[in-house]
Design a protein around this motif. Structure first.
Motif, PDB file in Angstrom:
ATOM      1  N   VAL A 191      11.106   3.829  -3.218  1.00 39.04           N
ATOM      2  CA  VAL A 191       9.691   3.438  -2.630  1.00 39.04           C
ATOM      3  C   VAL A 191       9.928   2.053  -1.354  1.00 39.04           C
ATOM      4  CG1 VAL A 191       7.725   2.559  -3.218  1.00 39.04           C
ATOM      5  CG2 VAL A 191       8.711   3.827  -4.762  1.00 39.04           C
ATOM      6  N   ILE A 192       9.446   2.389  -0.192  1.00 33.32           N
ATOM      7  CA  ILE A 192       9.384   1.401   0.721  1.00 33.32           C
ATOM      8  C   ILE A 192       8.415   0.863   1.000  1.00 33.32           C
ATOM      9  CG2 ILE A 192      10.299   0.916   2.965  1.00 33.32           C
ATOM     10  CD1 ILE A 192      12.233   3.248   2.998  1.00 33.32           C
ATOM     11  N   VAL A 193       8.001  -0.608   0.911  1.00 29.34           N
ATOM     12  CA  VAL A 193       6.656  -0.901   1.096  1.00 29.34           C
ATOM     13  C   VAL A 193       6.861  -1.864   2.219  1.00 29.34           C
ATOM     14  CG1 VAL A 193       5.685  -0.771  -0.995  1.00 29.34           C
ATOM     15  CG2 VAL A 193       6.924  -2.749  -0.782  1.00 29.34           C
ATOM     16  N   HIS A 194       5.713  -2.436   3.281  1.00 33.95           N
ATOM     17  CA  HIS A 194       5.960  -3.254   4.047  1.00 33.95           C
ATOM     18  C   HIS A 194       4.650  -4.355   3.577  1.00 33.95           C
ATOM     19  CE1 HIS A 194       5.646  -5.188   8.038  1.00 33.95           C
ATOM     20  NE2 HIS A 194       6.756  -4.913   8.131  1.00 33.95           N
ATOM     21  N   VAL A 195       4.927  -5.478   4.101  1.00 36.62           N
ATOM     22  CA  VAL A 195       3.672  -6.617   3.796  1.00 36.62           C
ATOM     23  C   VAL A 195       2.254  -6.087   4.416  1.00 36.62           C
ATOM     24  CG1 VAL A 195       4.331  -7.941   5.765  1.00 36.62           C
ATOM     25  CG2 VAL A 195       3.200  -9.074   3.935  1.00 36.62           C
ATOM     26  N   THR A 196       2.300  -5.389   5.490  1.00 34.99           N
ATOM     27  CA  THR A 196       1.090  -5.162   6.231  1.00 34.99           C
ATOM     28  C   THR A 196       0.362  -3.940   5.421  1.00 34.99           C
ATOM     29  OG1 THR A 196       2.498  -3.271   7.712  1.00 34.99           O
ATOM     30  CG2 THR A 196       2.081  -5.709   8.608  1.00 34.99           C
ATOM     31  N   ASP A 197       1.110  -3.292   4.692  1.00 36.54           N
ATOM     32  CA  ASP A 197       0.421  -2.103   3.746  1.00 36.54           C
ATOM     33  C   ASP A 197      -0.509  -2.739   2.872  1.00 36.54           C
ATOM     34  OD1 ASP A 197       2.342  -0.287   4.570  1.00 36.54           O
ATOM     35  OD2 ASP A 197       3.514  -0.404   3.061  1.00 36.54           O
ATOM     36  N   LEU A 198      -0.522  -4.048   2.564  1.00 39.56           N
ATOM     37  CA  LEU A 198      -1.450  -4.795   2.020  1.00 39.56           C
ATOM     38  C   LEU A 198      -2.893  -4.402   2.482  1.00 39.56           C
ATOM     39  CD1 LEU A 198       0.289  -8.049   1.194  1.00 39.56           C
ATOM     40  CD2 LEU A 198      -0.406  -6.639  -0.721  1.00 39.56           C
ATOM     41  N   TYR A 199      -3.048  -4.829   3.827  1.00 38.42           N
ATOM     42  CA  TYR A 199      -4.097  -4.910   4.516  1.00 38.42           C
ATOM     43  C   TYR A 199      -4.706  -3.247   4.484  1.00 38.42           C
ATOM     44  CZ  TYR A 199      -8.247  -5.940   7.506  1.00 38.42           C
ATOM     45  OH  TYR A 199      -9.458  -6.165   7.994  1.00 38.42           O
ATOM     46  N   LYS A 200      -4.015  -2.336   4.756  1.00 35.90           N
ATOM     47  CA  LYS A 200      -4.298  -1.015   4.671  1.00 35.90           C
ATOM     48  C   LYS A 200      -4.911  -0.516   3.111  1.00 35.90           C
ATOM     49  CE  LYS A 200      -0.712  -0.165   8.134  1.00 35.90           C
ATOM     50  NZ  LYS A 200       0.564   0.440   8.161  1.00 35.90           N
ATOM     51  N   ALA A 201      -4.119  -0.954   2.521  1.00 34.07           N
ATOM     52  CA  ALA A 201      -4.562  -0.548   1.074  1.00 34.07           C
ATOM     53  C   ALA A 201      -5.839  -1.342   0.747  1.00 34.07           C
ATOM     54  CB  ALA A 201      -3.447  -1.034  -0.021  1.00 34.07           C
ATOM     55  N   GLY A 202      -5.972  -2.384   1.142  1.00 32.87           N
ATOM     56  CA  GLY A 202      -7.428  -3.387   1.047  1.00 32.87           C
ATOM     57  C   GLY A 202      -8.690  -2.554   1.717  1.00 32.87           C
ATOM     58  N   LEU A 203      -8.251  -1.895   2.776  1.00 30.80           N
ATOM     59  CA  LEU A 203      -9.399  -1.301   3.520  1.00 30.80           C
ATOM     60  C   LEU A 203      -9.679   0.132   2.777  1.00 30.80           C
ATOM     61  CD1 LEU A 203      -8.439  -1.508   7.218  1.00 30.80           C
ATOM     62  CD2 LEU A 203     -10.353  -2.538   6.115  1.00 30.80           C
ATOM     63  N   MET A 204      -8.776   0.775   2.228  1.00 34.62           N
ATOM     64  CA  MET A 204      -9.091   2.102   1.379  1.00 34.62           C
ATOM     65  C   MET A 204      -9.700   1.535   0.205  1.00 34.62           C
ATOM     66  SD  MET A 204      -5.444   4.177   2.522  1.00 34.62           S
ATOM     67  CE  MET A 204      -6.146   5.811   1.668  1.00 34.62           C
ATOM     68  N   TYR A 205      -9.260   0.700  -0.524  1.00 33.09           N
ATOM     69  CA  TYR A 205      -9.566   0.349  -1.981  1.00 33.09           C
ATOM     70  C   TYR A 205      -9.878  -1.041  -2.331  1.00 33.09           C
ATOM     71  CZ  TYR A 205      -6.939   4.808  -2.388  1.00 33.09           C
ATOM     72  OH  TYR A 205      -6.535   6.152  -2.054  1.00 33.09           O
TER      73      TYR A 205
ATOM     74  N   ARG B  85       2.962  -6.804  -6.626  1.00 28.71           N
ATOM     75  CA  ARG B  85       4.093  -7.135  -7.290  1.00 28.71           C
ATOM     76  C   ARG B  85       5.434  -6.831  -6.587  1.00 28.71           C
ATOM     77  NH1 ARG B  85       3.941  -7.402 -12.747  1.00 28.71           N
ATOM     78  NH2 ARG B  85       6.020  -8.245 -12.475  1.00 28.71           N
ATOM     79  N   MET B  86       5.438  -5.926  -5.551  1.00 26.12           N
ATOM     80  CA  MET B  86       6.689  -5.689  -4.865  1.00 26.12           C
ATOM     81  C   MET B  86       6.896  -6.461  -3.916  1.00 26.12           C
ATOM     82  SD  MET B  86       6.543  -1.324  -4.864  1.00 26.12           S
ATOM     83  CE  MET B  86       7.332  -0.361  -6.063  1.00 26.12           C
ATOM     84  N   LEU B  87       5.800  -7.480  -3.629  1.00 27.46           N
ATOM     85  CA  LEU B  87       6.079  -8.495  -2.323  1.00 27.46           C
ATOM     86  C   LEU B  87       5.953  -9.663  -2.954  1.00 27.46           C
ATOM     87  CD1 LEU B  87       3.568  -6.577  -0.085  1.00 27.46           C
ATOM     88  CD2 LEU B  87       5.983  -6.554   0.137  1.00 27.46           C
ATOM     89  N   PRO B  88       6.702 -10.861  -2.101  1.00 27.80           N
ATOM     90  CA  PRO B  88       6.758 -12.327  -2.571  1.00 27.80           C
ATOM     91  C   PRO B  88       5.471 -12.786  -2.407  1.00 27.80           C
ATOM     92  CG  PRO B  88       7.954 -12.007  -0.224  1.00 27.80           C
ATOM     93  CD  PRO B  88       7.379 -10.379  -0.800  1.00 27.80           C
ATOM     94  N   PHE B  89       4.797 -13.429  -3.342  1.00 26.59           N
ATOM     95  CA  PHE B  89       3.588 -14.206  -3.258  1.00 26.59           C
ATOM     96  C   PHE B  89       3.827 -15.463  -3.724  1.00 26.59           C
ATOM     97  CE2 PHE B  89       1.933 -10.147  -2.457  1.00 26.59           C
ATOM     98  CZ  PHE B  89       0.769 -10.235  -1.579  1.00 26.59           C
ATOM     99  N   VAL B  90       3.356 -16.538  -3.367  1.00 27.08           N
ATOM    100  CA  VAL B  90       3.256 -18.098  -3.871  1.00 27.08           C
ATOM    101  C   VAL B  90       2.853 -18.076  -5.175  1.00 27.08           C
ATOM    102  CG1 VAL B  90       2.362 -20.236  -3.230  1.00 27.08           C
ATOM    103  CG2 VAL B  90       3.277 -18.958  -1.293  1.00 27.08           C
TER     104      VAL B  90
END
Length: 337
Positions: A222-236, A299-304
């Motif tokens: 599974v490959i994720v990119h940090v910009t996937d966050l916003y796309k997922a937010g628009l969809m869900y 969880r797959m990305l680094p958050f403060v």
């Protein structure tokens, strides 16, 4: 019979015919396709040597084409992009540069991140493994590595356009479908829906859904990119709340961090992560609440102030490059931590 009597039937025919013509005209106006509010204009073509900024010297066989995005009523291009293709295959977007402050189609990424990621996958991932990632990343990986990806079509989901263009969404989708040669099947669209839903599910449940999507014990990544966050937010938006803001890179890192803390406090956000857009600019993605922070994608990305990706026990982190994070999908269920 008076001459005027002879005219009445003719007059009636003229009126009826005129009415039919009038109705036909309104029908034409009603059903005539509204054009997209922009056009893609070809600027240049060549190989990887001509487009050296793309860092694709390892793929000399690729044909690259550069386009500008020209919007109606706007003198200067609102964006530019580069596509790559193998022989006569459909074009694949590999570079996008937005020149506006609006959310426009895609997010900028550093070209070198993609080429480095592709080289690592080609070298280390088994050829019979399946790659799961957002459809745009999937197409790039398929083009550059030849690995089997779950998605191969230009799905254009979600559609990221300025609010004034929303009324022209159908025309935009039609224009995009024609340009990219998109021929996605209903099955592929349904699979992408399941994939994106899995990313926005709680971590353990999401990994289980991804393994079910693979449909076997086949080795999968599974490959994720940090910009996937916003796309997922628009969809869900009910599953993951996401906002972003760009900041200029300055020598005062402490001041930048303070700005982000101010945004957290003023908007009651839960946490944030960073994306390096260019040497002089960074993008900050904010999550709205704790529920959003517990999704598989988060969880797959680094958050403060959150657990690091290395602590994710439901999937194994094996590689990271820029905004990309690569995980091996477990073949059997992993107990929750």
């Amino acid at each position: 019979m008076r001459s005027s009597d002879k005219l009445l039937p003719s007059l009636g025919i003229i009126l009826v015919t005129g009415g039919l013509l009038l109705l036909g005209w309104f029908a034409y106006l009603w059903f005539k396709p509204v054009p997209a509010p922009y056009q893609y204009q070809l600027v240049a073509e060549g190989d990887s040597q001509k487009f050296s900024k793309m860092d694709l010297s390892g793929w000399p066989e690729l044909k690259l084409s550069q386009y500008k995005v020209q919007a109606d009523g706007v003198a200067k291009p609102i964006a530019e992009f580069i596509v790559a293709r193998q022989k006569d295959e459909a074009p694949v977007l590999i570079y996008w540069k937005n020149s506006t402050n609006e959310i426009l189609y895609n997010f900028d990424r550093k070209p070198s991140e993609l080429s480095t990621l592709a080289a690592a996958i080609a070298k280390h991932a088994p050829k019979d493994a399946l790659i799961l990632s957002w459809w745009d990343t999937s197409r790039q990986i398929k083009l550059l590595t030849g690995n089997d990806t779950l998605f191969t079509s230009h799905l254009n989901e979600p559609l990221m356009i300025p609010i004034p263009w929303l009324e022209q969404s159908e025309a935009i989708q039609a224009y995009e479908k024609q340009f990219w040669g998109s021929k996605a099947s209903q099955k592929e669209r349904e699979q992408f829906k399941r994939f994106s839903e899995a990313l926005t599910a709680p971590a353990e449940e999401g990994v289980k859904q991804l393994r079910e999507l693979v449909g076997s014990d086949r080795e999968a990544y599974v490959i994720v990119h940090v910009t996937d966050l916003y796309k997922a937010g628009l969809m869900y938006p009910d599953r993951i709340g996401v906002a972003f803001q760009n900041f200029p890179m300055t020598g005062n890192m402490h001041g930048m961090i303070n700005q982000m803390k101010v945004q957290l406090k003023e908007n009651d956000f839960d946490t944030y992560t960073l994306q390096s857009v260019a040497d002089e600019e960074i993008r900050v993605f904010f999550l709205s609440d704790e529920k959003s922070s517990q999704t598989l994608l988060a969880r797959m990305l680094p958050f403060v102030d959150k657990k690091a990706p290395t602590e994710l026990d439901v999937a194994q982190l094996i590689y990271q490059q820029g905004g990309y994070w690569v995980y091996r999908l477990p073949q059997t269920e992993t107990p929750a931590k």
